[in-house]
Design an enzyme around this catalytic site. Structure first.
Site, PDB file in Angstrom:
ATOM      1  N   CYS A  40       0.849  -1.197   0.000  1.00 12.86           N
ATOM      2  CA  CYS A  40       0.000   0.000   0.000  1.00 12.86           C
ATOM      3  C   CYS A  40       0.882   1.244   0.000  1.00 12.86           C
ATOM      4  CB  CYS A  40      -0.898  -0.036   1.236  1.00 12.86           C
ATOM      5  SG  CYS A  40      -1.839   1.465   1.550  1.00 12.86           S
ATOM      6  N   HIS A  41       0.305   2.334  -0.459  1.00  6.42           N
ATOM      7  CA  HIS A  41       1.006   3.620  -0.461  1.00  6.42           C
ATOM      8  C   HIS A  41       1.500   3.995   0.936  1.00  6.42           C
ATOM      9  CE1 HIS A  41       1.430   7.158  -3.202  1.00  6.42           C
ATOM     10  NE2 HIS A  41       1.985   7.568  -2.093  1.00  6.42           N
ATOM     11  N   THR A  42       0.788   3.575   1.967  1.00  8.51           N
ATOM     12  CA  THR A  42       1.166   3.933   3.338  1.00  8.51           C
ATOM     13  C   THR A  42       2.484   3.249   3.747  1.00  8.51           C
ATOM     14  OG1 THR A  42      -1.170   4.238   3.809  1.00  8.51           O
ATOM     15  CG2 THR A  42       0.284   4.172   5.701  1.00  8.51           C
ATOM     16  N   HIS A  62       0.783  -4.167   5.872  1.00 12.95           N
ATOM     17  CA  HIS A  62      -0.423  -4.141   6.720  1.00 12.95           C
ATOM     18  C   HIS A  62      -1.638  -4.603   5.928  1.00 12.95           C
ATOM     19  CE1 HIS A  62      -0.264  -0.316   4.588  1.00 12.95           C
ATOM     20  NE2 HIS A  62      -1.582  -0.315   4.662  1.00 12.95           N
ATOM     21  N   GLU A  63      -1.400  -5.286   4.790  1.00 14.77           N
ATOM     22  CA  GLU A  63      -2.524  -5.672   3.923  1.00 14.77           C
ATOM     23  C   GLU A  63      -2.383  -7.163   3.607  1.00 14.77           C
ATOM     24  OE1 GLU A  63      -4.242  -2.658   0.804  1.00 14.77           O
ATOM     25  OE2 GLU A  63      -3.044  -4.106  -0.288  1.00 14.77           O
ATOM     26  N   CYS A  92     -11.805  -4.384  19.848  1.00 17.93           N
ATOM     27  CA  CYS A  92     -11.849  -5.150  21.114  1.00 17.93           C
ATOM     28  C   CYS A  92     -13.270  -5.326  21.606  1.00 17.93           C
ATOM     29  CB  CYS A  92     -10.976  -4.484  22.175  1.00 17.93           C
ATOM     30  SG  CYS A  92     -11.735  -3.040  22.965  1.00 17.93           S
ATOM     31  N   CYS A  95     -13.494  -1.394  24.827  1.00 15.45           N
ATOM     32  CA  CYS A  95     -12.967  -0.088  25.244  1.00 15.45           C
ATOM     33  C   CYS A  95     -14.048   0.990  25.081  1.00 15.45           C
ATOM     34  CB  CYS A  95     -11.711   0.271  24.442  1.00 15.45           C
ATOM     35  SG  CYS A  95     -12.031   0.725  22.731  1.00 15.45           S
ATOM     36  N   CYS A  98     -14.874   1.628  21.366  1.00 15.25           N
ATOM     37  CA  CYS A  98     -15.671   0.551  20.759  1.00 15.25           C
ATOM     38  C   CYS A  98     -17.107   0.598  21.276  1.00 15.25           C
ATOM     39  CB  CYS A  98     -15.060  -0.822  21.058  1.00 15.25           C
ATOM     40  SG  CYS A  98     -13.654  -1.250  19.994  1.00 15.25           S
ATOM     41  N   CYS A 106     -10.658   1.787  17.802  1.00 18.18           N
ATOM     42  CA  CYS A 106     -10.481   1.072  19.068  1.00 18.18           C
ATOM     43  C   CYS A 106      -9.195   1.568  19.732  1.00 18.18           C
ATOM     44  CB  CYS A 106     -10.382  -0.410  18.766  1.00 18.18           C
ATOM     45  SG  CYS A 106      -9.948  -1.444  20.167  1.00 18.18           S
ATOM     46  N   ARG A 110      -3.697   0.867  21.301  1.00 16.43           N
ATOM     47  CA  ARG A 110      -3.235   1.997  20.503  1.00 16.43           C
ATOM     48  C   ARG A 110      -1.803   2.436  20.852  1.00 16.43           C
ATOM     49  NH1 ARG A 110      -3.832   7.840  20.024  1.00 16.43           N
ATOM     50  NH2 ARG A 110      -3.647   7.875  22.280  1.00 16.43           N
ATOM     51  N   CYS A 169      -6.701  -3.528   3.648  1.00 18.83           N
ATOM     52  CA  CYS A 169      -6.589  -2.054   3.672  1.00 18.83           C
ATOM     53  C   CYS A 169      -7.371  -1.409   2.532  1.00 18.83           C
ATOM     54  CB  CYS A 169      -5.138  -1.573   3.648  1.00 18.83           C
ATOM     55  SG  CYS A 169      -5.021   0.236   3.738  1.00 18.83           S
ATOM     56  N   ARG A 370      -2.371  -2.355  -7.778  1.00 17.50           N
ATOM     57  CA  ARG A 370      -1.921  -3.032  -6.570  1.00 17.50           C
ATOM     58  C   ARG A 370      -0.955  -4.146  -6.936  1.00 17.50           C
ATOM     59  NH1 ARG A 370      -2.543   0.184  -2.872  1.00 17.50           N
ATOM     60  NH2 ARG A 370      -3.503  -0.439  -0.925  1.00 17.50           N
TER      61      ARG A 370
HETATM   62  N1  NAD Z   1      -7.229   6.869   5.525  1.00 19.06           N
HETATM   63  C1  NAD Z   1      -6.828   5.604   5.413  1.00 19.06           C
HETATM   64  O1  NAD Z   1      -7.223   4.731   6.198  1.00 19.06           O
HETATM   65  C2  NAD Z   1      -5.889   5.215   4.302  1.00 19.06           C
HETATM   66  C3  NAD Z   1      -5.680   3.866   4.004  1.00 19.06           C
HETATM   67  C4  NAD Z   1      -4.829   3.527   2.934  1.00 19.06           C
HETATM   68  C5  NAD Z   1      -4.209   4.521   2.213  1.00 19.06           C
HETATM   69  N2  NAD Z   1      -4.399   5.829   2.524  1.00 19.06           N
HETATM   70  C6  NAD Z   1      -3.797   6.933   1.746  1.00 19.06           C
HETATM   71  O2  NAD Z   1      -4.582   7.149   0.587  1.00 19.06           O
HETATM   72  C7  NAD Z   1      -3.791   7.787  -0.418  1.00 19.06           C
HETATM   73  C8  NAD Z   1      -3.961   7.090  -1.761  1.00 19.06           C
HETATM   74  O3  NAD Z   1      -3.381   5.793  -1.705  1.00 19.06           O
HETATM   75  P1  NAD Z   1      -3.251   4.913  -3.035  1.00 19.06           P
HETATM   76  O4  NAD Z   1      -2.675   3.598  -2.614  1.00 19.06           O
HETATM   77  O5  NAD Z   1      -4.524   4.948  -3.800  1.00 19.06           O
HETATM   78  O6  NAD Z   1      -2.127   5.769  -3.844  1.00 19.06           O
HETATM   79  P2  NAD Z   1      -1.792   5.745  -5.404  1.00 19.06           P
HETATM   80  O7  NAD Z   1      -0.429   6.336  -5.542  1.00 19.06           O
HETATM   81  O8  NAD Z   1      -2.067   4.397  -5.960  1.00 19.06           O
HETATM   82  O9  NAD Z   1      -2.855   6.757  -6.077  1.00 19.06           O
HETATM   83  C9  NAD Z   1      -2.813   8.151  -5.990  1.00 19.06           C
HETATM   84  C10 NAD Z   1      -3.427   8.731  -7.275  1.00 19.06           C
HETATM   85  O10 NAD Z   1      -3.558  10.151  -7.110  1.00 19.06           O
HETATM   86  C11 NAD Z   1      -3.227  10.776  -8.352  1.00 19.06           C
HETATM   87  N3  NAD Z   1      -2.844  12.171  -8.094  1.00 19.06           N
HETATM   88  C12 NAD Z   1      -1.676  12.641  -7.584  1.00 19.06           C
HETATM   89  N4  NAD Z   1      -1.699  13.981  -7.492  1.00 19.06           N
HETATM   90  C13 NAD Z   1      -2.926  14.379  -7.936  1.00 19.06           C
HETATM   91  C14 NAD Z   1      -3.560  15.652  -8.078  1.00 19.06           C
HETATM   92  N5  NAD Z   1      -2.930  16.773  -7.755  1.00 19.06           N
HETATM   93  N6  NAD Z   1      -4.823  15.678  -8.550  1.00 19.06           N
HETATM   94  C15 NAD Z   1      -5.467  14.530  -8.890  1.00 19.06           C
HETATM   95  N7  NAD Z   1      -4.906  13.301  -8.777  1.00 19.06           N
HETATM   96  C16 NAD Z   1      -3.661  13.221  -8.311  1.00 19.06           C
HETATM   97  C17 NAD Z   1      -2.105   9.903  -8.895  1.00 19.06           C
HETATM   98  O11 NAD Z   1      -1.938  10.068 -10.312  1.00 19.06           O
HETATM   99  C18 NAD Z   1      -2.597   8.495  -8.529  1.00 19.06           C
HETATM  100  O12 NAD Z   1      -3.408   7.932  -9.551  1.00 19.06           O
HETATM  101  C19 NAD Z   1      -2.367   7.776   0.125  1.00 19.06           C
HETATM  102  O13 NAD Z   1      -2.113   9.051   0.698  1.00 19.06           O
HETATM  103  C20 NAD Z   1      -2.400   6.702   1.201  1.00 19.06           C
HETATM  104  O14 NAD Z   1      -1.389   6.894   2.186  1.00 19.06           O
HETATM  105  C21 NAD Z   1      -5.250   6.188   3.553  1.00 19.06           C
HETATM  106 ZN    ZN Z   2      -2.877   0.747   3.488  1.00 22.90          ZN
HETATM  107 ZN    ZN Z   3     -11.845  -1.266  21.482  1.00 24.44          ZN
END
Ligand code: NAD
Ligand code: ZN
Ligand code: ZN
Length: 375
Positions: A40-42, A62-63, A92, A95, A98, A106, A110, A169, A370
């Site tokens: 994942c991107h994270t 984490h996935e 859980c 907590c 939850c 949760c 943490r 994820c 992915r």
């Molecule tokens: N909140 C959560 O629980 C959670 C969970 C997983 C991932 N994330 C976050 O979500 C985000 C996306 O993750 P992903 O795996 O899809 O990433 P990714 O790199 O696969 O996709 C990002 C997309 O955004 C586009 N992009 C970049 N700049 C842009 C702009 N200015 N305007 C429009 N589009 C633009 C890119 O071309 C790409 O297609 C990341 O920041 C990641 O860390 C959050």
């Molecule tokens: Zn993720």
């Molecule tokens: Zn909990």
């Protein structure tokens, strides 16, 4: 025991495949053989060093999806042989958070999870006698890993690991943001910024929720076809239109009898704070809801004119799509098995653990949606 793992020894360096030592599960913990894990991107965010909470050396990932191979004392909800998905957001059910019924965040483990440790304050992983940190409580870039029972979802045993790991994820985050966080209704108009591994799942969530107009926004034209495949009805490349993207989208979303325009729901899936502002400001005056999903770099702040909120827009965010892991993840796996949602086409690359760094390269180049590592 020994296990093969891709270890992040330092920020900005490729992962190294080594044999690490793993201690067995303690009370309330389970040992899982990871069969497959998404990248994942994270993970990339942490590996890059941009994550202020990143710890090294650690085992990222984490996935994942896998099988329970051992359980510690006191574990009641899982047994050897269960097919499972590790949860970076545990559930859980006891907590304060939850029990509130208002959140999936949760708090049971943490503090230690954030420190890269198990709930007893120690790590199960070590290399050459030195401890290695856990990551997001999961560390799925290791063939075997230990998790607390409350951070493991039991899933249908017929689901393919190399597909449903994505539910750990990306799939849940995207679909959950639509269903649990925004609570999108039939006939809505929606805009999704960023059509990557998360944004495409927001799009399929919007399709399931019955949105009428699903606008995808991305600076990469190759994402148009991807979005359309999962239900996107319109595509905007902000670098190819005249003027600012906000008035452009506001105008596009004007419906019969509406003099103002703006989308009912908008989602940021880029992590770019300028895009987050655009997403808020193209939501409809009076009722528009804008959901932040993207994770912004360290120190970044969001801003807008307060009038945007005074006039009825809501700015909100979501972690893991607001999903309660042990309850919702098995349901999403069932949706996949029943054909309600798609996963297979989004998994564009399958790799061996030895090639995991290639997965990060393909994420950077935009080549993959992915990549999944199969052990
Ligand atoms: N909140 C959560 O629980 C959670 C969970 C997983 C991932 N994330 C976050 O979500 C985000 C996306 O993750 P992903 O795996 O899809 O990433 P990714 O790199 O696969 O996709 C990002 C997309 O955004 C586009 N992009 C970049 N700049 C842009 C702009 N200015 N305007 C429009 N589009 C633009 C890119 O071309 C790409 O297609 C990341 O920041 C990641 O860390 C959050
Ligand atoms: Zn993720
Ligand atoms: Zn909990």
């Amino acid at each position: 025991m020994k296990t093969r793992a891709a270890v992040a020894f330092a920020a900005g360096k490729p992962l190294e495949i080594v044999e690490v030592d793993l201690e067995g599960p303690k009370a309330g913990e389970v040992l899982i053989e990871i069969k497959a894990t998404g990248i994942c991107h994270t993970d990339d965010f942490t590996l890059s060093g941009a994550d202020p909470e990143g710890l090294f050396p650690s085992i990222l990932g984490h996935e994942g999806a896998g099988v329970v191979v051992d359980v510690g004392p006191g574990v009641t909800s899982l047994k050897k042989g269960d097919h499972v998905i590790p949860l970076y957001t545990p559930e859980c059910r006891e907590c304060y958070s939850c029990r509130s019924g208002k959140t999936n965040l949760c708090t049971a483990i943490r503090a230690t999870q954030g420190q890269g440790l198990m709930p007893d304050g120690t790590s199960r992983f070590s290399f050459e006698g030195k401890p290695i940190f856990h990551y997001m409580g999961c560390s799925t870039f290791s063939n075997y890993t230990v998790l607390p029972e409350i951070a493991v979802a039991k899933i249908d045993a017929s689901a393919a690991f190399d597909k449903v790991c994505y539910v750990g994820c990306g799939v849940t985050t995207g679909i959950g943001a639509v269903i649990n966080t925004a609570k999108v209704e039939i006939g809505s108009t929606a805009v999704v910024f960023g059509l990557g591994g998360i944004g495409l799942n927001v799009i399929q969530g919007l399709r399931i929720a019955g949105a009428d107009m699903i606008i995808g926004v991305d600076i990469n034209n190759a994402k148009k076809e991807w979005g359309e495949r999962f239900g996107m009805t319109h595509f905007v490349n902000p670098t190819e239109i005249d003027g600012d993207v906000v008035p452009y989208i506001v105008n596009m979303t004007k419906r019969r009898g509406d003099l103002i325009g703006g989308a009912d729901y908008t989602f940021d899936c880029t992590g770019n704070t300028t895009v987050m502002r655009q997403a808020l400001e193209c939501s409809h005056r009076g009722w528009g809801k804008s959901v932040v999903i993207g994770v912004a770099g360290a120190g970044k702040e969001i801003s807008t004119r307060p009038f945007q909120l005074v006039t009825g827009r809501t700015w909100m965010g979501t972690a893991f799509g607001g999903a309660k892991g042990r309850t919702d993840v098995p349901k999403i796996v069932d949706w996949y098995l029943d054909g309600k949602i798609e996963i297979d086409p989004m998994i564009t690359h399958t790799l061996r653990l030895e090639d995991i760094n290639k997965g990060f390269d393909m994420m950077h180049s935009g080549e993959s949606i992915r990549s999944v590592v199969v052990y």
